[in-house]
Design a protein around this motif. Sequence first.
Motif, PDB file in Angstrom:
ATOM      1  N   ASP A   9      22.082  17.629 -13.390  1.00 43.11           N
ATOM      2  CA  ASP A   9      21.909  18.798 -12.259  1.00 43.11           C
ATOM      3  C   ASP A   9      20.734  19.375 -12.322  1.00 43.11           C
ATOM      4  O   ASP A   9      19.770  18.845 -12.530  1.00 43.11           O
ATOM      5  N   LEU A  10      20.641  20.300 -11.412  1.00 40.18           N
ATOM      6  CA  LEU A  10      19.345  20.920 -11.077  1.00 40.18           C
ATOM      7  C   LEU A  10      19.226  22.367 -11.627  1.00 40.18           C
ATOM      8  O   LEU A  10      20.056  23.225 -11.552  1.00 40.18           O
ATOM      9  N   VAL A  11      17.945  22.916 -11.841  1.00 38.01           N
ATOM     10  CA  VAL A  11      17.553  24.156 -11.738  1.00 38.01           C
ATOM     11  C   VAL A  11      16.249  24.473 -10.929  1.00 38.01           C
ATOM     12  O   VAL A  11      15.548  23.678 -10.405  1.00 38.01           O
ATOM     13  N   GLN A  12      16.440  25.858 -10.284  1.00 43.85           N
ATOM     14  CA  GLN A  12      15.417  26.241  -9.404  1.00 43.85           C
ATOM     15  C   GLN A  12      14.864  27.443  -9.863  1.00 43.85           C
ATOM     16  O   GLN A  12      15.559  28.022 -10.434  1.00 43.85           O
ATOM     17  N   LEU A  13      13.822  27.469  -9.809  1.00 40.89           N
ATOM     18  CA  LEU A  13      12.681  28.570 -10.493  1.00 40.89           C
ATOM     19  C   LEU A  13      12.250  29.527  -9.339  1.00 40.89           C
ATOM     20  O   LEU A  13      11.425  28.956  -8.472  1.00 40.89           O
ATOM     21  N   SER A  14      12.049  30.864  -9.464  1.00 37.89           N
ATOM     22  CA  SER A  14      11.238  31.648  -8.605  1.00 37.89           C
ATOM     23  C   SER A  14      10.157  32.255  -9.531  1.00 37.89           C
ATOM     24  O   SER A  14      10.596  32.960 -10.320  1.00 37.89           O
ATOM     25  N   PHE A  15       9.046  31.885  -9.108  1.00 40.41           N
ATOM     26  CA  PHE A  15       7.804  32.687  -9.792  1.00 40.41           C
ATOM     27  C   PHE A  15       7.227  33.992  -9.464  1.00 40.41           C
ATOM     28  O   PHE A  15       6.839  34.591 -10.195  1.00 40.41           O
ATOM     29  N   ASP A  16       7.857  34.304  -8.082  1.00 40.73           N
ATOM     30  CA  ASP A  16       7.688  35.820  -7.620  1.00 40.73           C
ATOM     31  C   ASP A  16       8.730  36.780  -7.625  1.00 40.73           C
ATOM     32  O   ASP A  16       8.722  37.617  -7.333  1.00 40.73           O
ATOM     33  N   GLY A  17       9.932  36.136  -7.991  1.00 38.56           N
ATOM     34  CA  GLY A  17      11.152  36.976  -8.178  1.00 38.56           C
ATOM     35  C   GLY A  17      11.959  36.756  -6.623  1.00 38.56           C
ATOM     36  O   GLY A  17      12.925  37.504  -6.662  1.00 38.56           O
ATOM     37  N   THR A  18      11.499  36.500  -5.490  1.00 38.22           N
ATOM     38  CA  THR A  18      11.942  36.590  -4.355  1.00 38.22           C
ATOM     39  C   THR A  18      12.134  35.078  -3.771  1.00 38.22           C
ATOM     40  O   THR A  18      13.319  34.912  -3.103  1.00 38.22           O
ATOM     41  N   THR A  19      11.135  34.218  -3.705  1.00 35.76           N
ATOM     42  CA  THR A  19      11.393  32.809  -3.296  1.00 35.76           C
ATOM     43  C   THR A  19      11.780  31.890  -4.392  1.00 35.76           C
ATOM     44  O   THR A  19      10.495  31.921  -5.154  1.00 35.76           O
ATOM     45  N   PHE A  20      12.459  30.920  -4.306  1.00 39.45           N
ATOM     46  CA  PHE A  20      12.447  30.001  -5.172  1.00 39.45           C
ATOM     47  C   PHE A  20      11.622  28.600  -4.979  1.00 39.45           C
ATOM     48  O   PHE A  20      11.531  28.416  -3.848  1.00 39.45           O
ATOM     49  N   GLY A  21      10.572  28.150  -5.906  1.00 41.49           N
ATOM     50  CA  GLY A  21       9.712  27.341  -5.593  1.00 41.49           C
ATOM     51  C   GLY A  21       9.551  26.133  -6.348  1.00 41.49           C
ATOM     52  O   GLY A  21       8.506  25.480  -6.150  1.00 41.49           O
ATOM     53  N   HIS A  22      10.401  25.941  -7.283  1.00 40.73           N
ATOM     54  CA  HIS A  22      10.441  24.851  -8.035  1.00 40.73           C
ATOM     55  C   HIS A  22      11.809  24.202  -8.545  1.00 40.73           C
ATOM     56  O   HIS A  22      12.662  24.916  -8.814  1.00 40.73           O
ATOM     57  N   THR A  23      11.663  23.014  -8.507  1.00 41.73           N
ATOM     58  CA  THR A  23      13.496  22.155  -8.710  1.00 41.73           C
ATOM     59  C   THR A  23      13.156  21.257  -9.744  1.00 41.73           C
ATOM     60  O   THR A  23      13.039  20.148  -9.399  1.00 41.73           O
ATOM     61  N   PRO A  24      13.087  21.886 -11.071  1.00 40.53           N
ATOM     62  CA  PRO A  24      13.200  20.716 -12.370  1.00 40.53           C
ATOM     63  C   PRO A  24      14.675  20.135 -12.276  1.00 40.53           C
ATOM     64  O   PRO A  24      15.733  20.718 -11.995  1.00 40.53           O
ATOM     65  N   PHE A  25      14.496  18.684 -12.701  1.00 33.22           N
ATOM     66  CA  PHE A  25      15.948  18.107 -12.924  1.00 33.22           C
ATOM     67  C   PHE A  25      16.333  18.176 -14.329  1.00 33.22           C
ATOM     68  O   PHE A  25      15.708  17.876 -15.264  1.00 33.22           O
ATOM     69  N   VAL A  26      17.796  18.386 -14.733  1.00 36.15           N
ATOM     70  CA  VAL A  26      18.118  18.591 -16.032  1.00 36.15           C
ATOM     71  C   VAL A  26      18.264  17.157 -16.625  1.00 36.15           C
ATOM     72  O   VAL A  26      19.122  16.259 -15.894  1.00 36.15           O
ATOM     73  N   ILE A  27      17.956  16.713 -17.684  1.00 36.94           N
ATOM     74  CA  ILE A  27      18.103  15.572 -18.318  1.00 36.94           C
ATOM     75  C   ILE A  27      18.790  15.534 -19.628  1.00 36.94           C
ATOM     76  O   ILE A  27      19.111  14.482 -20.089  1.00 36.94           O
ATOM     77  N   ALA A  28      18.811  16.695 -20.054  1.00 40.06           N
ATOM     78  CA  ALA A  28      19.287  16.701 -21.537  1.00 40.06           C
ATOM     79  C   ALA A  28      19.826  18.378 -21.581  1.00 40.06           C
ATOM     80  O   ALA A  28      19.187  19.163 -21.418  1.00 40.06           O
ATOM     81  N   VAL A  29      20.897  18.713 -22.438  1.00 38.29           N
ATOM     82  CA  VAL A  29      21.489  19.835 -22.645  1.00 38.29           C
ATOM     83  C   VAL A  29      21.838  19.678 -24.166  1.00 38.29           C
ATOM     84  O   VAL A  29      22.890  19.050 -24.484  1.00 38.29           O
ATOM     85  N   GLU A  30      21.582  20.552 -24.945  1.00 36.58           N
ATOM     86  CA  GLU A  30      21.725  20.616 -26.437  1.00 36.58           C
ATOM     87  C   GLU A  30      22.848  21.793 -26.441  1.00 36.58           C
ATOM     88  O   GLU A  30      22.662  22.983 -25.880  1.00 36.58           O
ATOM     89  N   GLN A  31      23.544  21.661 -27.710  1.00 37.19           N
ATOM     90  CA  GLN A  31      24.388  23.003 -28.036  1.00 37.19           C
ATOM     91  C   GLN A  31      23.968  23.862 -28.991  1.00 37.19           C
ATOM     92  O   GLN A  31      23.369  22.937 -29.990  1.00 37.19           O
ATOM     93  N   PRO A  32      23.757  25.183 -29.213  1.00 39.48           N
ATOM     94  CA  PRO A  32      24.300  25.755 -28.142  1.00 39.48           C
ATOM     95  C   PRO A  32      23.371  26.097 -26.822  1.00 39.48           C
ATOM     96  O   PRO A  32      22.076  25.914 -27.141  1.00 39.48           O
ATOM     97  N   VAL A  33      24.011  26.186 -25.942  1.00 38.45           N
ATOM     98  CA  VAL A  33      22.869  26.298 -24.665  1.00 38.45           C
ATOM     99  C   VAL A  33      22.144  27.474 -24.435  1.00 38.45           C
ATOM    100  O   VAL A  33      22.892  28.538 -24.625  1.00 38.45           O
ATOM    101  N   SER A  34      21.044  27.158 -24.333  1.00 36.72           N
ATOM    102  CA  SER A  34      20.070  28.153 -24.213  1.00 36.72           C
ATOM    103  C   SER A  34      18.842  27.711 -23.229  1.00 36.72           C
ATOM    104  O   SER A  34      18.919  26.385 -23.160  1.00 36.72           O
ATOM    105  N   LEU A  35      17.885  28.629 -22.959  1.00 34.97           N
ATOM    106  CA  LEU A  35      16.688  28.079 -22.303  1.00 34.97           C
ATOM    107  C   LEU A  35      15.863  27.193 -23.235  1.00 34.97           C
ATOM    108  O   LEU A  35      15.097  26.359 -22.651  1.00 34.97           O
ATOM    109  N   GLN A  36      16.249  27.312 -24.403  1.00 37.85           N
ATOM    110  CA  GLN A  36      15.508  26.384 -25.180  1.00 37.85           C
ATOM    111  C   GLN A  36      16.149  25.044 -25.455  1.00 37.85           C
ATOM    112  O   GLN A  36      15.305  24.135 -25.847  1.00 37.85           O
ATOM    113  N   THR A  37      17.087  25.067 -25.114  1.00 44.17           N
ATOM    114  CA  THR A  37      18.058  23.584 -25.241  1.00 44.17           C
ATOM    115  C   THR A  37      18.522  22.956 -24.161  1.00 44.17           C
ATOM    116  O   THR A  37      19.306  21.969 -24.020  1.00 44.17           O
TER     117      THR A  37
END
Length: 167
Positions: free
Chosen positions: A105-133
């Motif tokens: 899956d994908l995540v998109q980040l907004s660095f300024d709070g209005t425009t999304f400017g980065h598209t990281p690609f999800v490669i792993a998800v650990e439980q429990p799901v959080s920003l750290q996992t």
Amino acid sequence: MRVLQDYNRAAAVAYAHAWAYRRNPRYYNYEELGGDCTNFASQCLYAGSGIMNFTPTWGWYYLDADRKAPAWTGVQYLWNFLTRTRQSVGPVGEACALEDLQPGDLVQLSFDGTTFGHTPFVIAVEQPVSLQTVFVAAHTQDADYRPLSTYVYQSLRCLRITGVVRP
């Protein structure tokens, strides 16, 4: 056209690992032209879907550095293409919660709070799901197995790839 649930997440993730710190010579490196993150995410999606959409302007394709759809390299354009409601060939997705992300899956980040400017690609998800996992691979600031929690951003949105539309 029909939607098939045949997105190959394993192939997409394997591609991400293979090219996270390198550049595939088949694709132009847009690093000096605003960033290579969405180009890289599109390459990963293509590795998992195996189909491009050659619709002029609104499609999702790459032929060479000058002949590509805006959705191949543009953060918002990729979101718009993947979440389209009009059925056309190519991968499709939908907004989801962080907890619903899976590798591929994908995540998109907004660095300024209005425009999304980065598209990281999800490669792993650990439980429990959080920003750290939730771990991503990305270009521009090259990364593999980078926790989402290490990014500094104002907002994020998650995109679950739900399938691939084929002719």
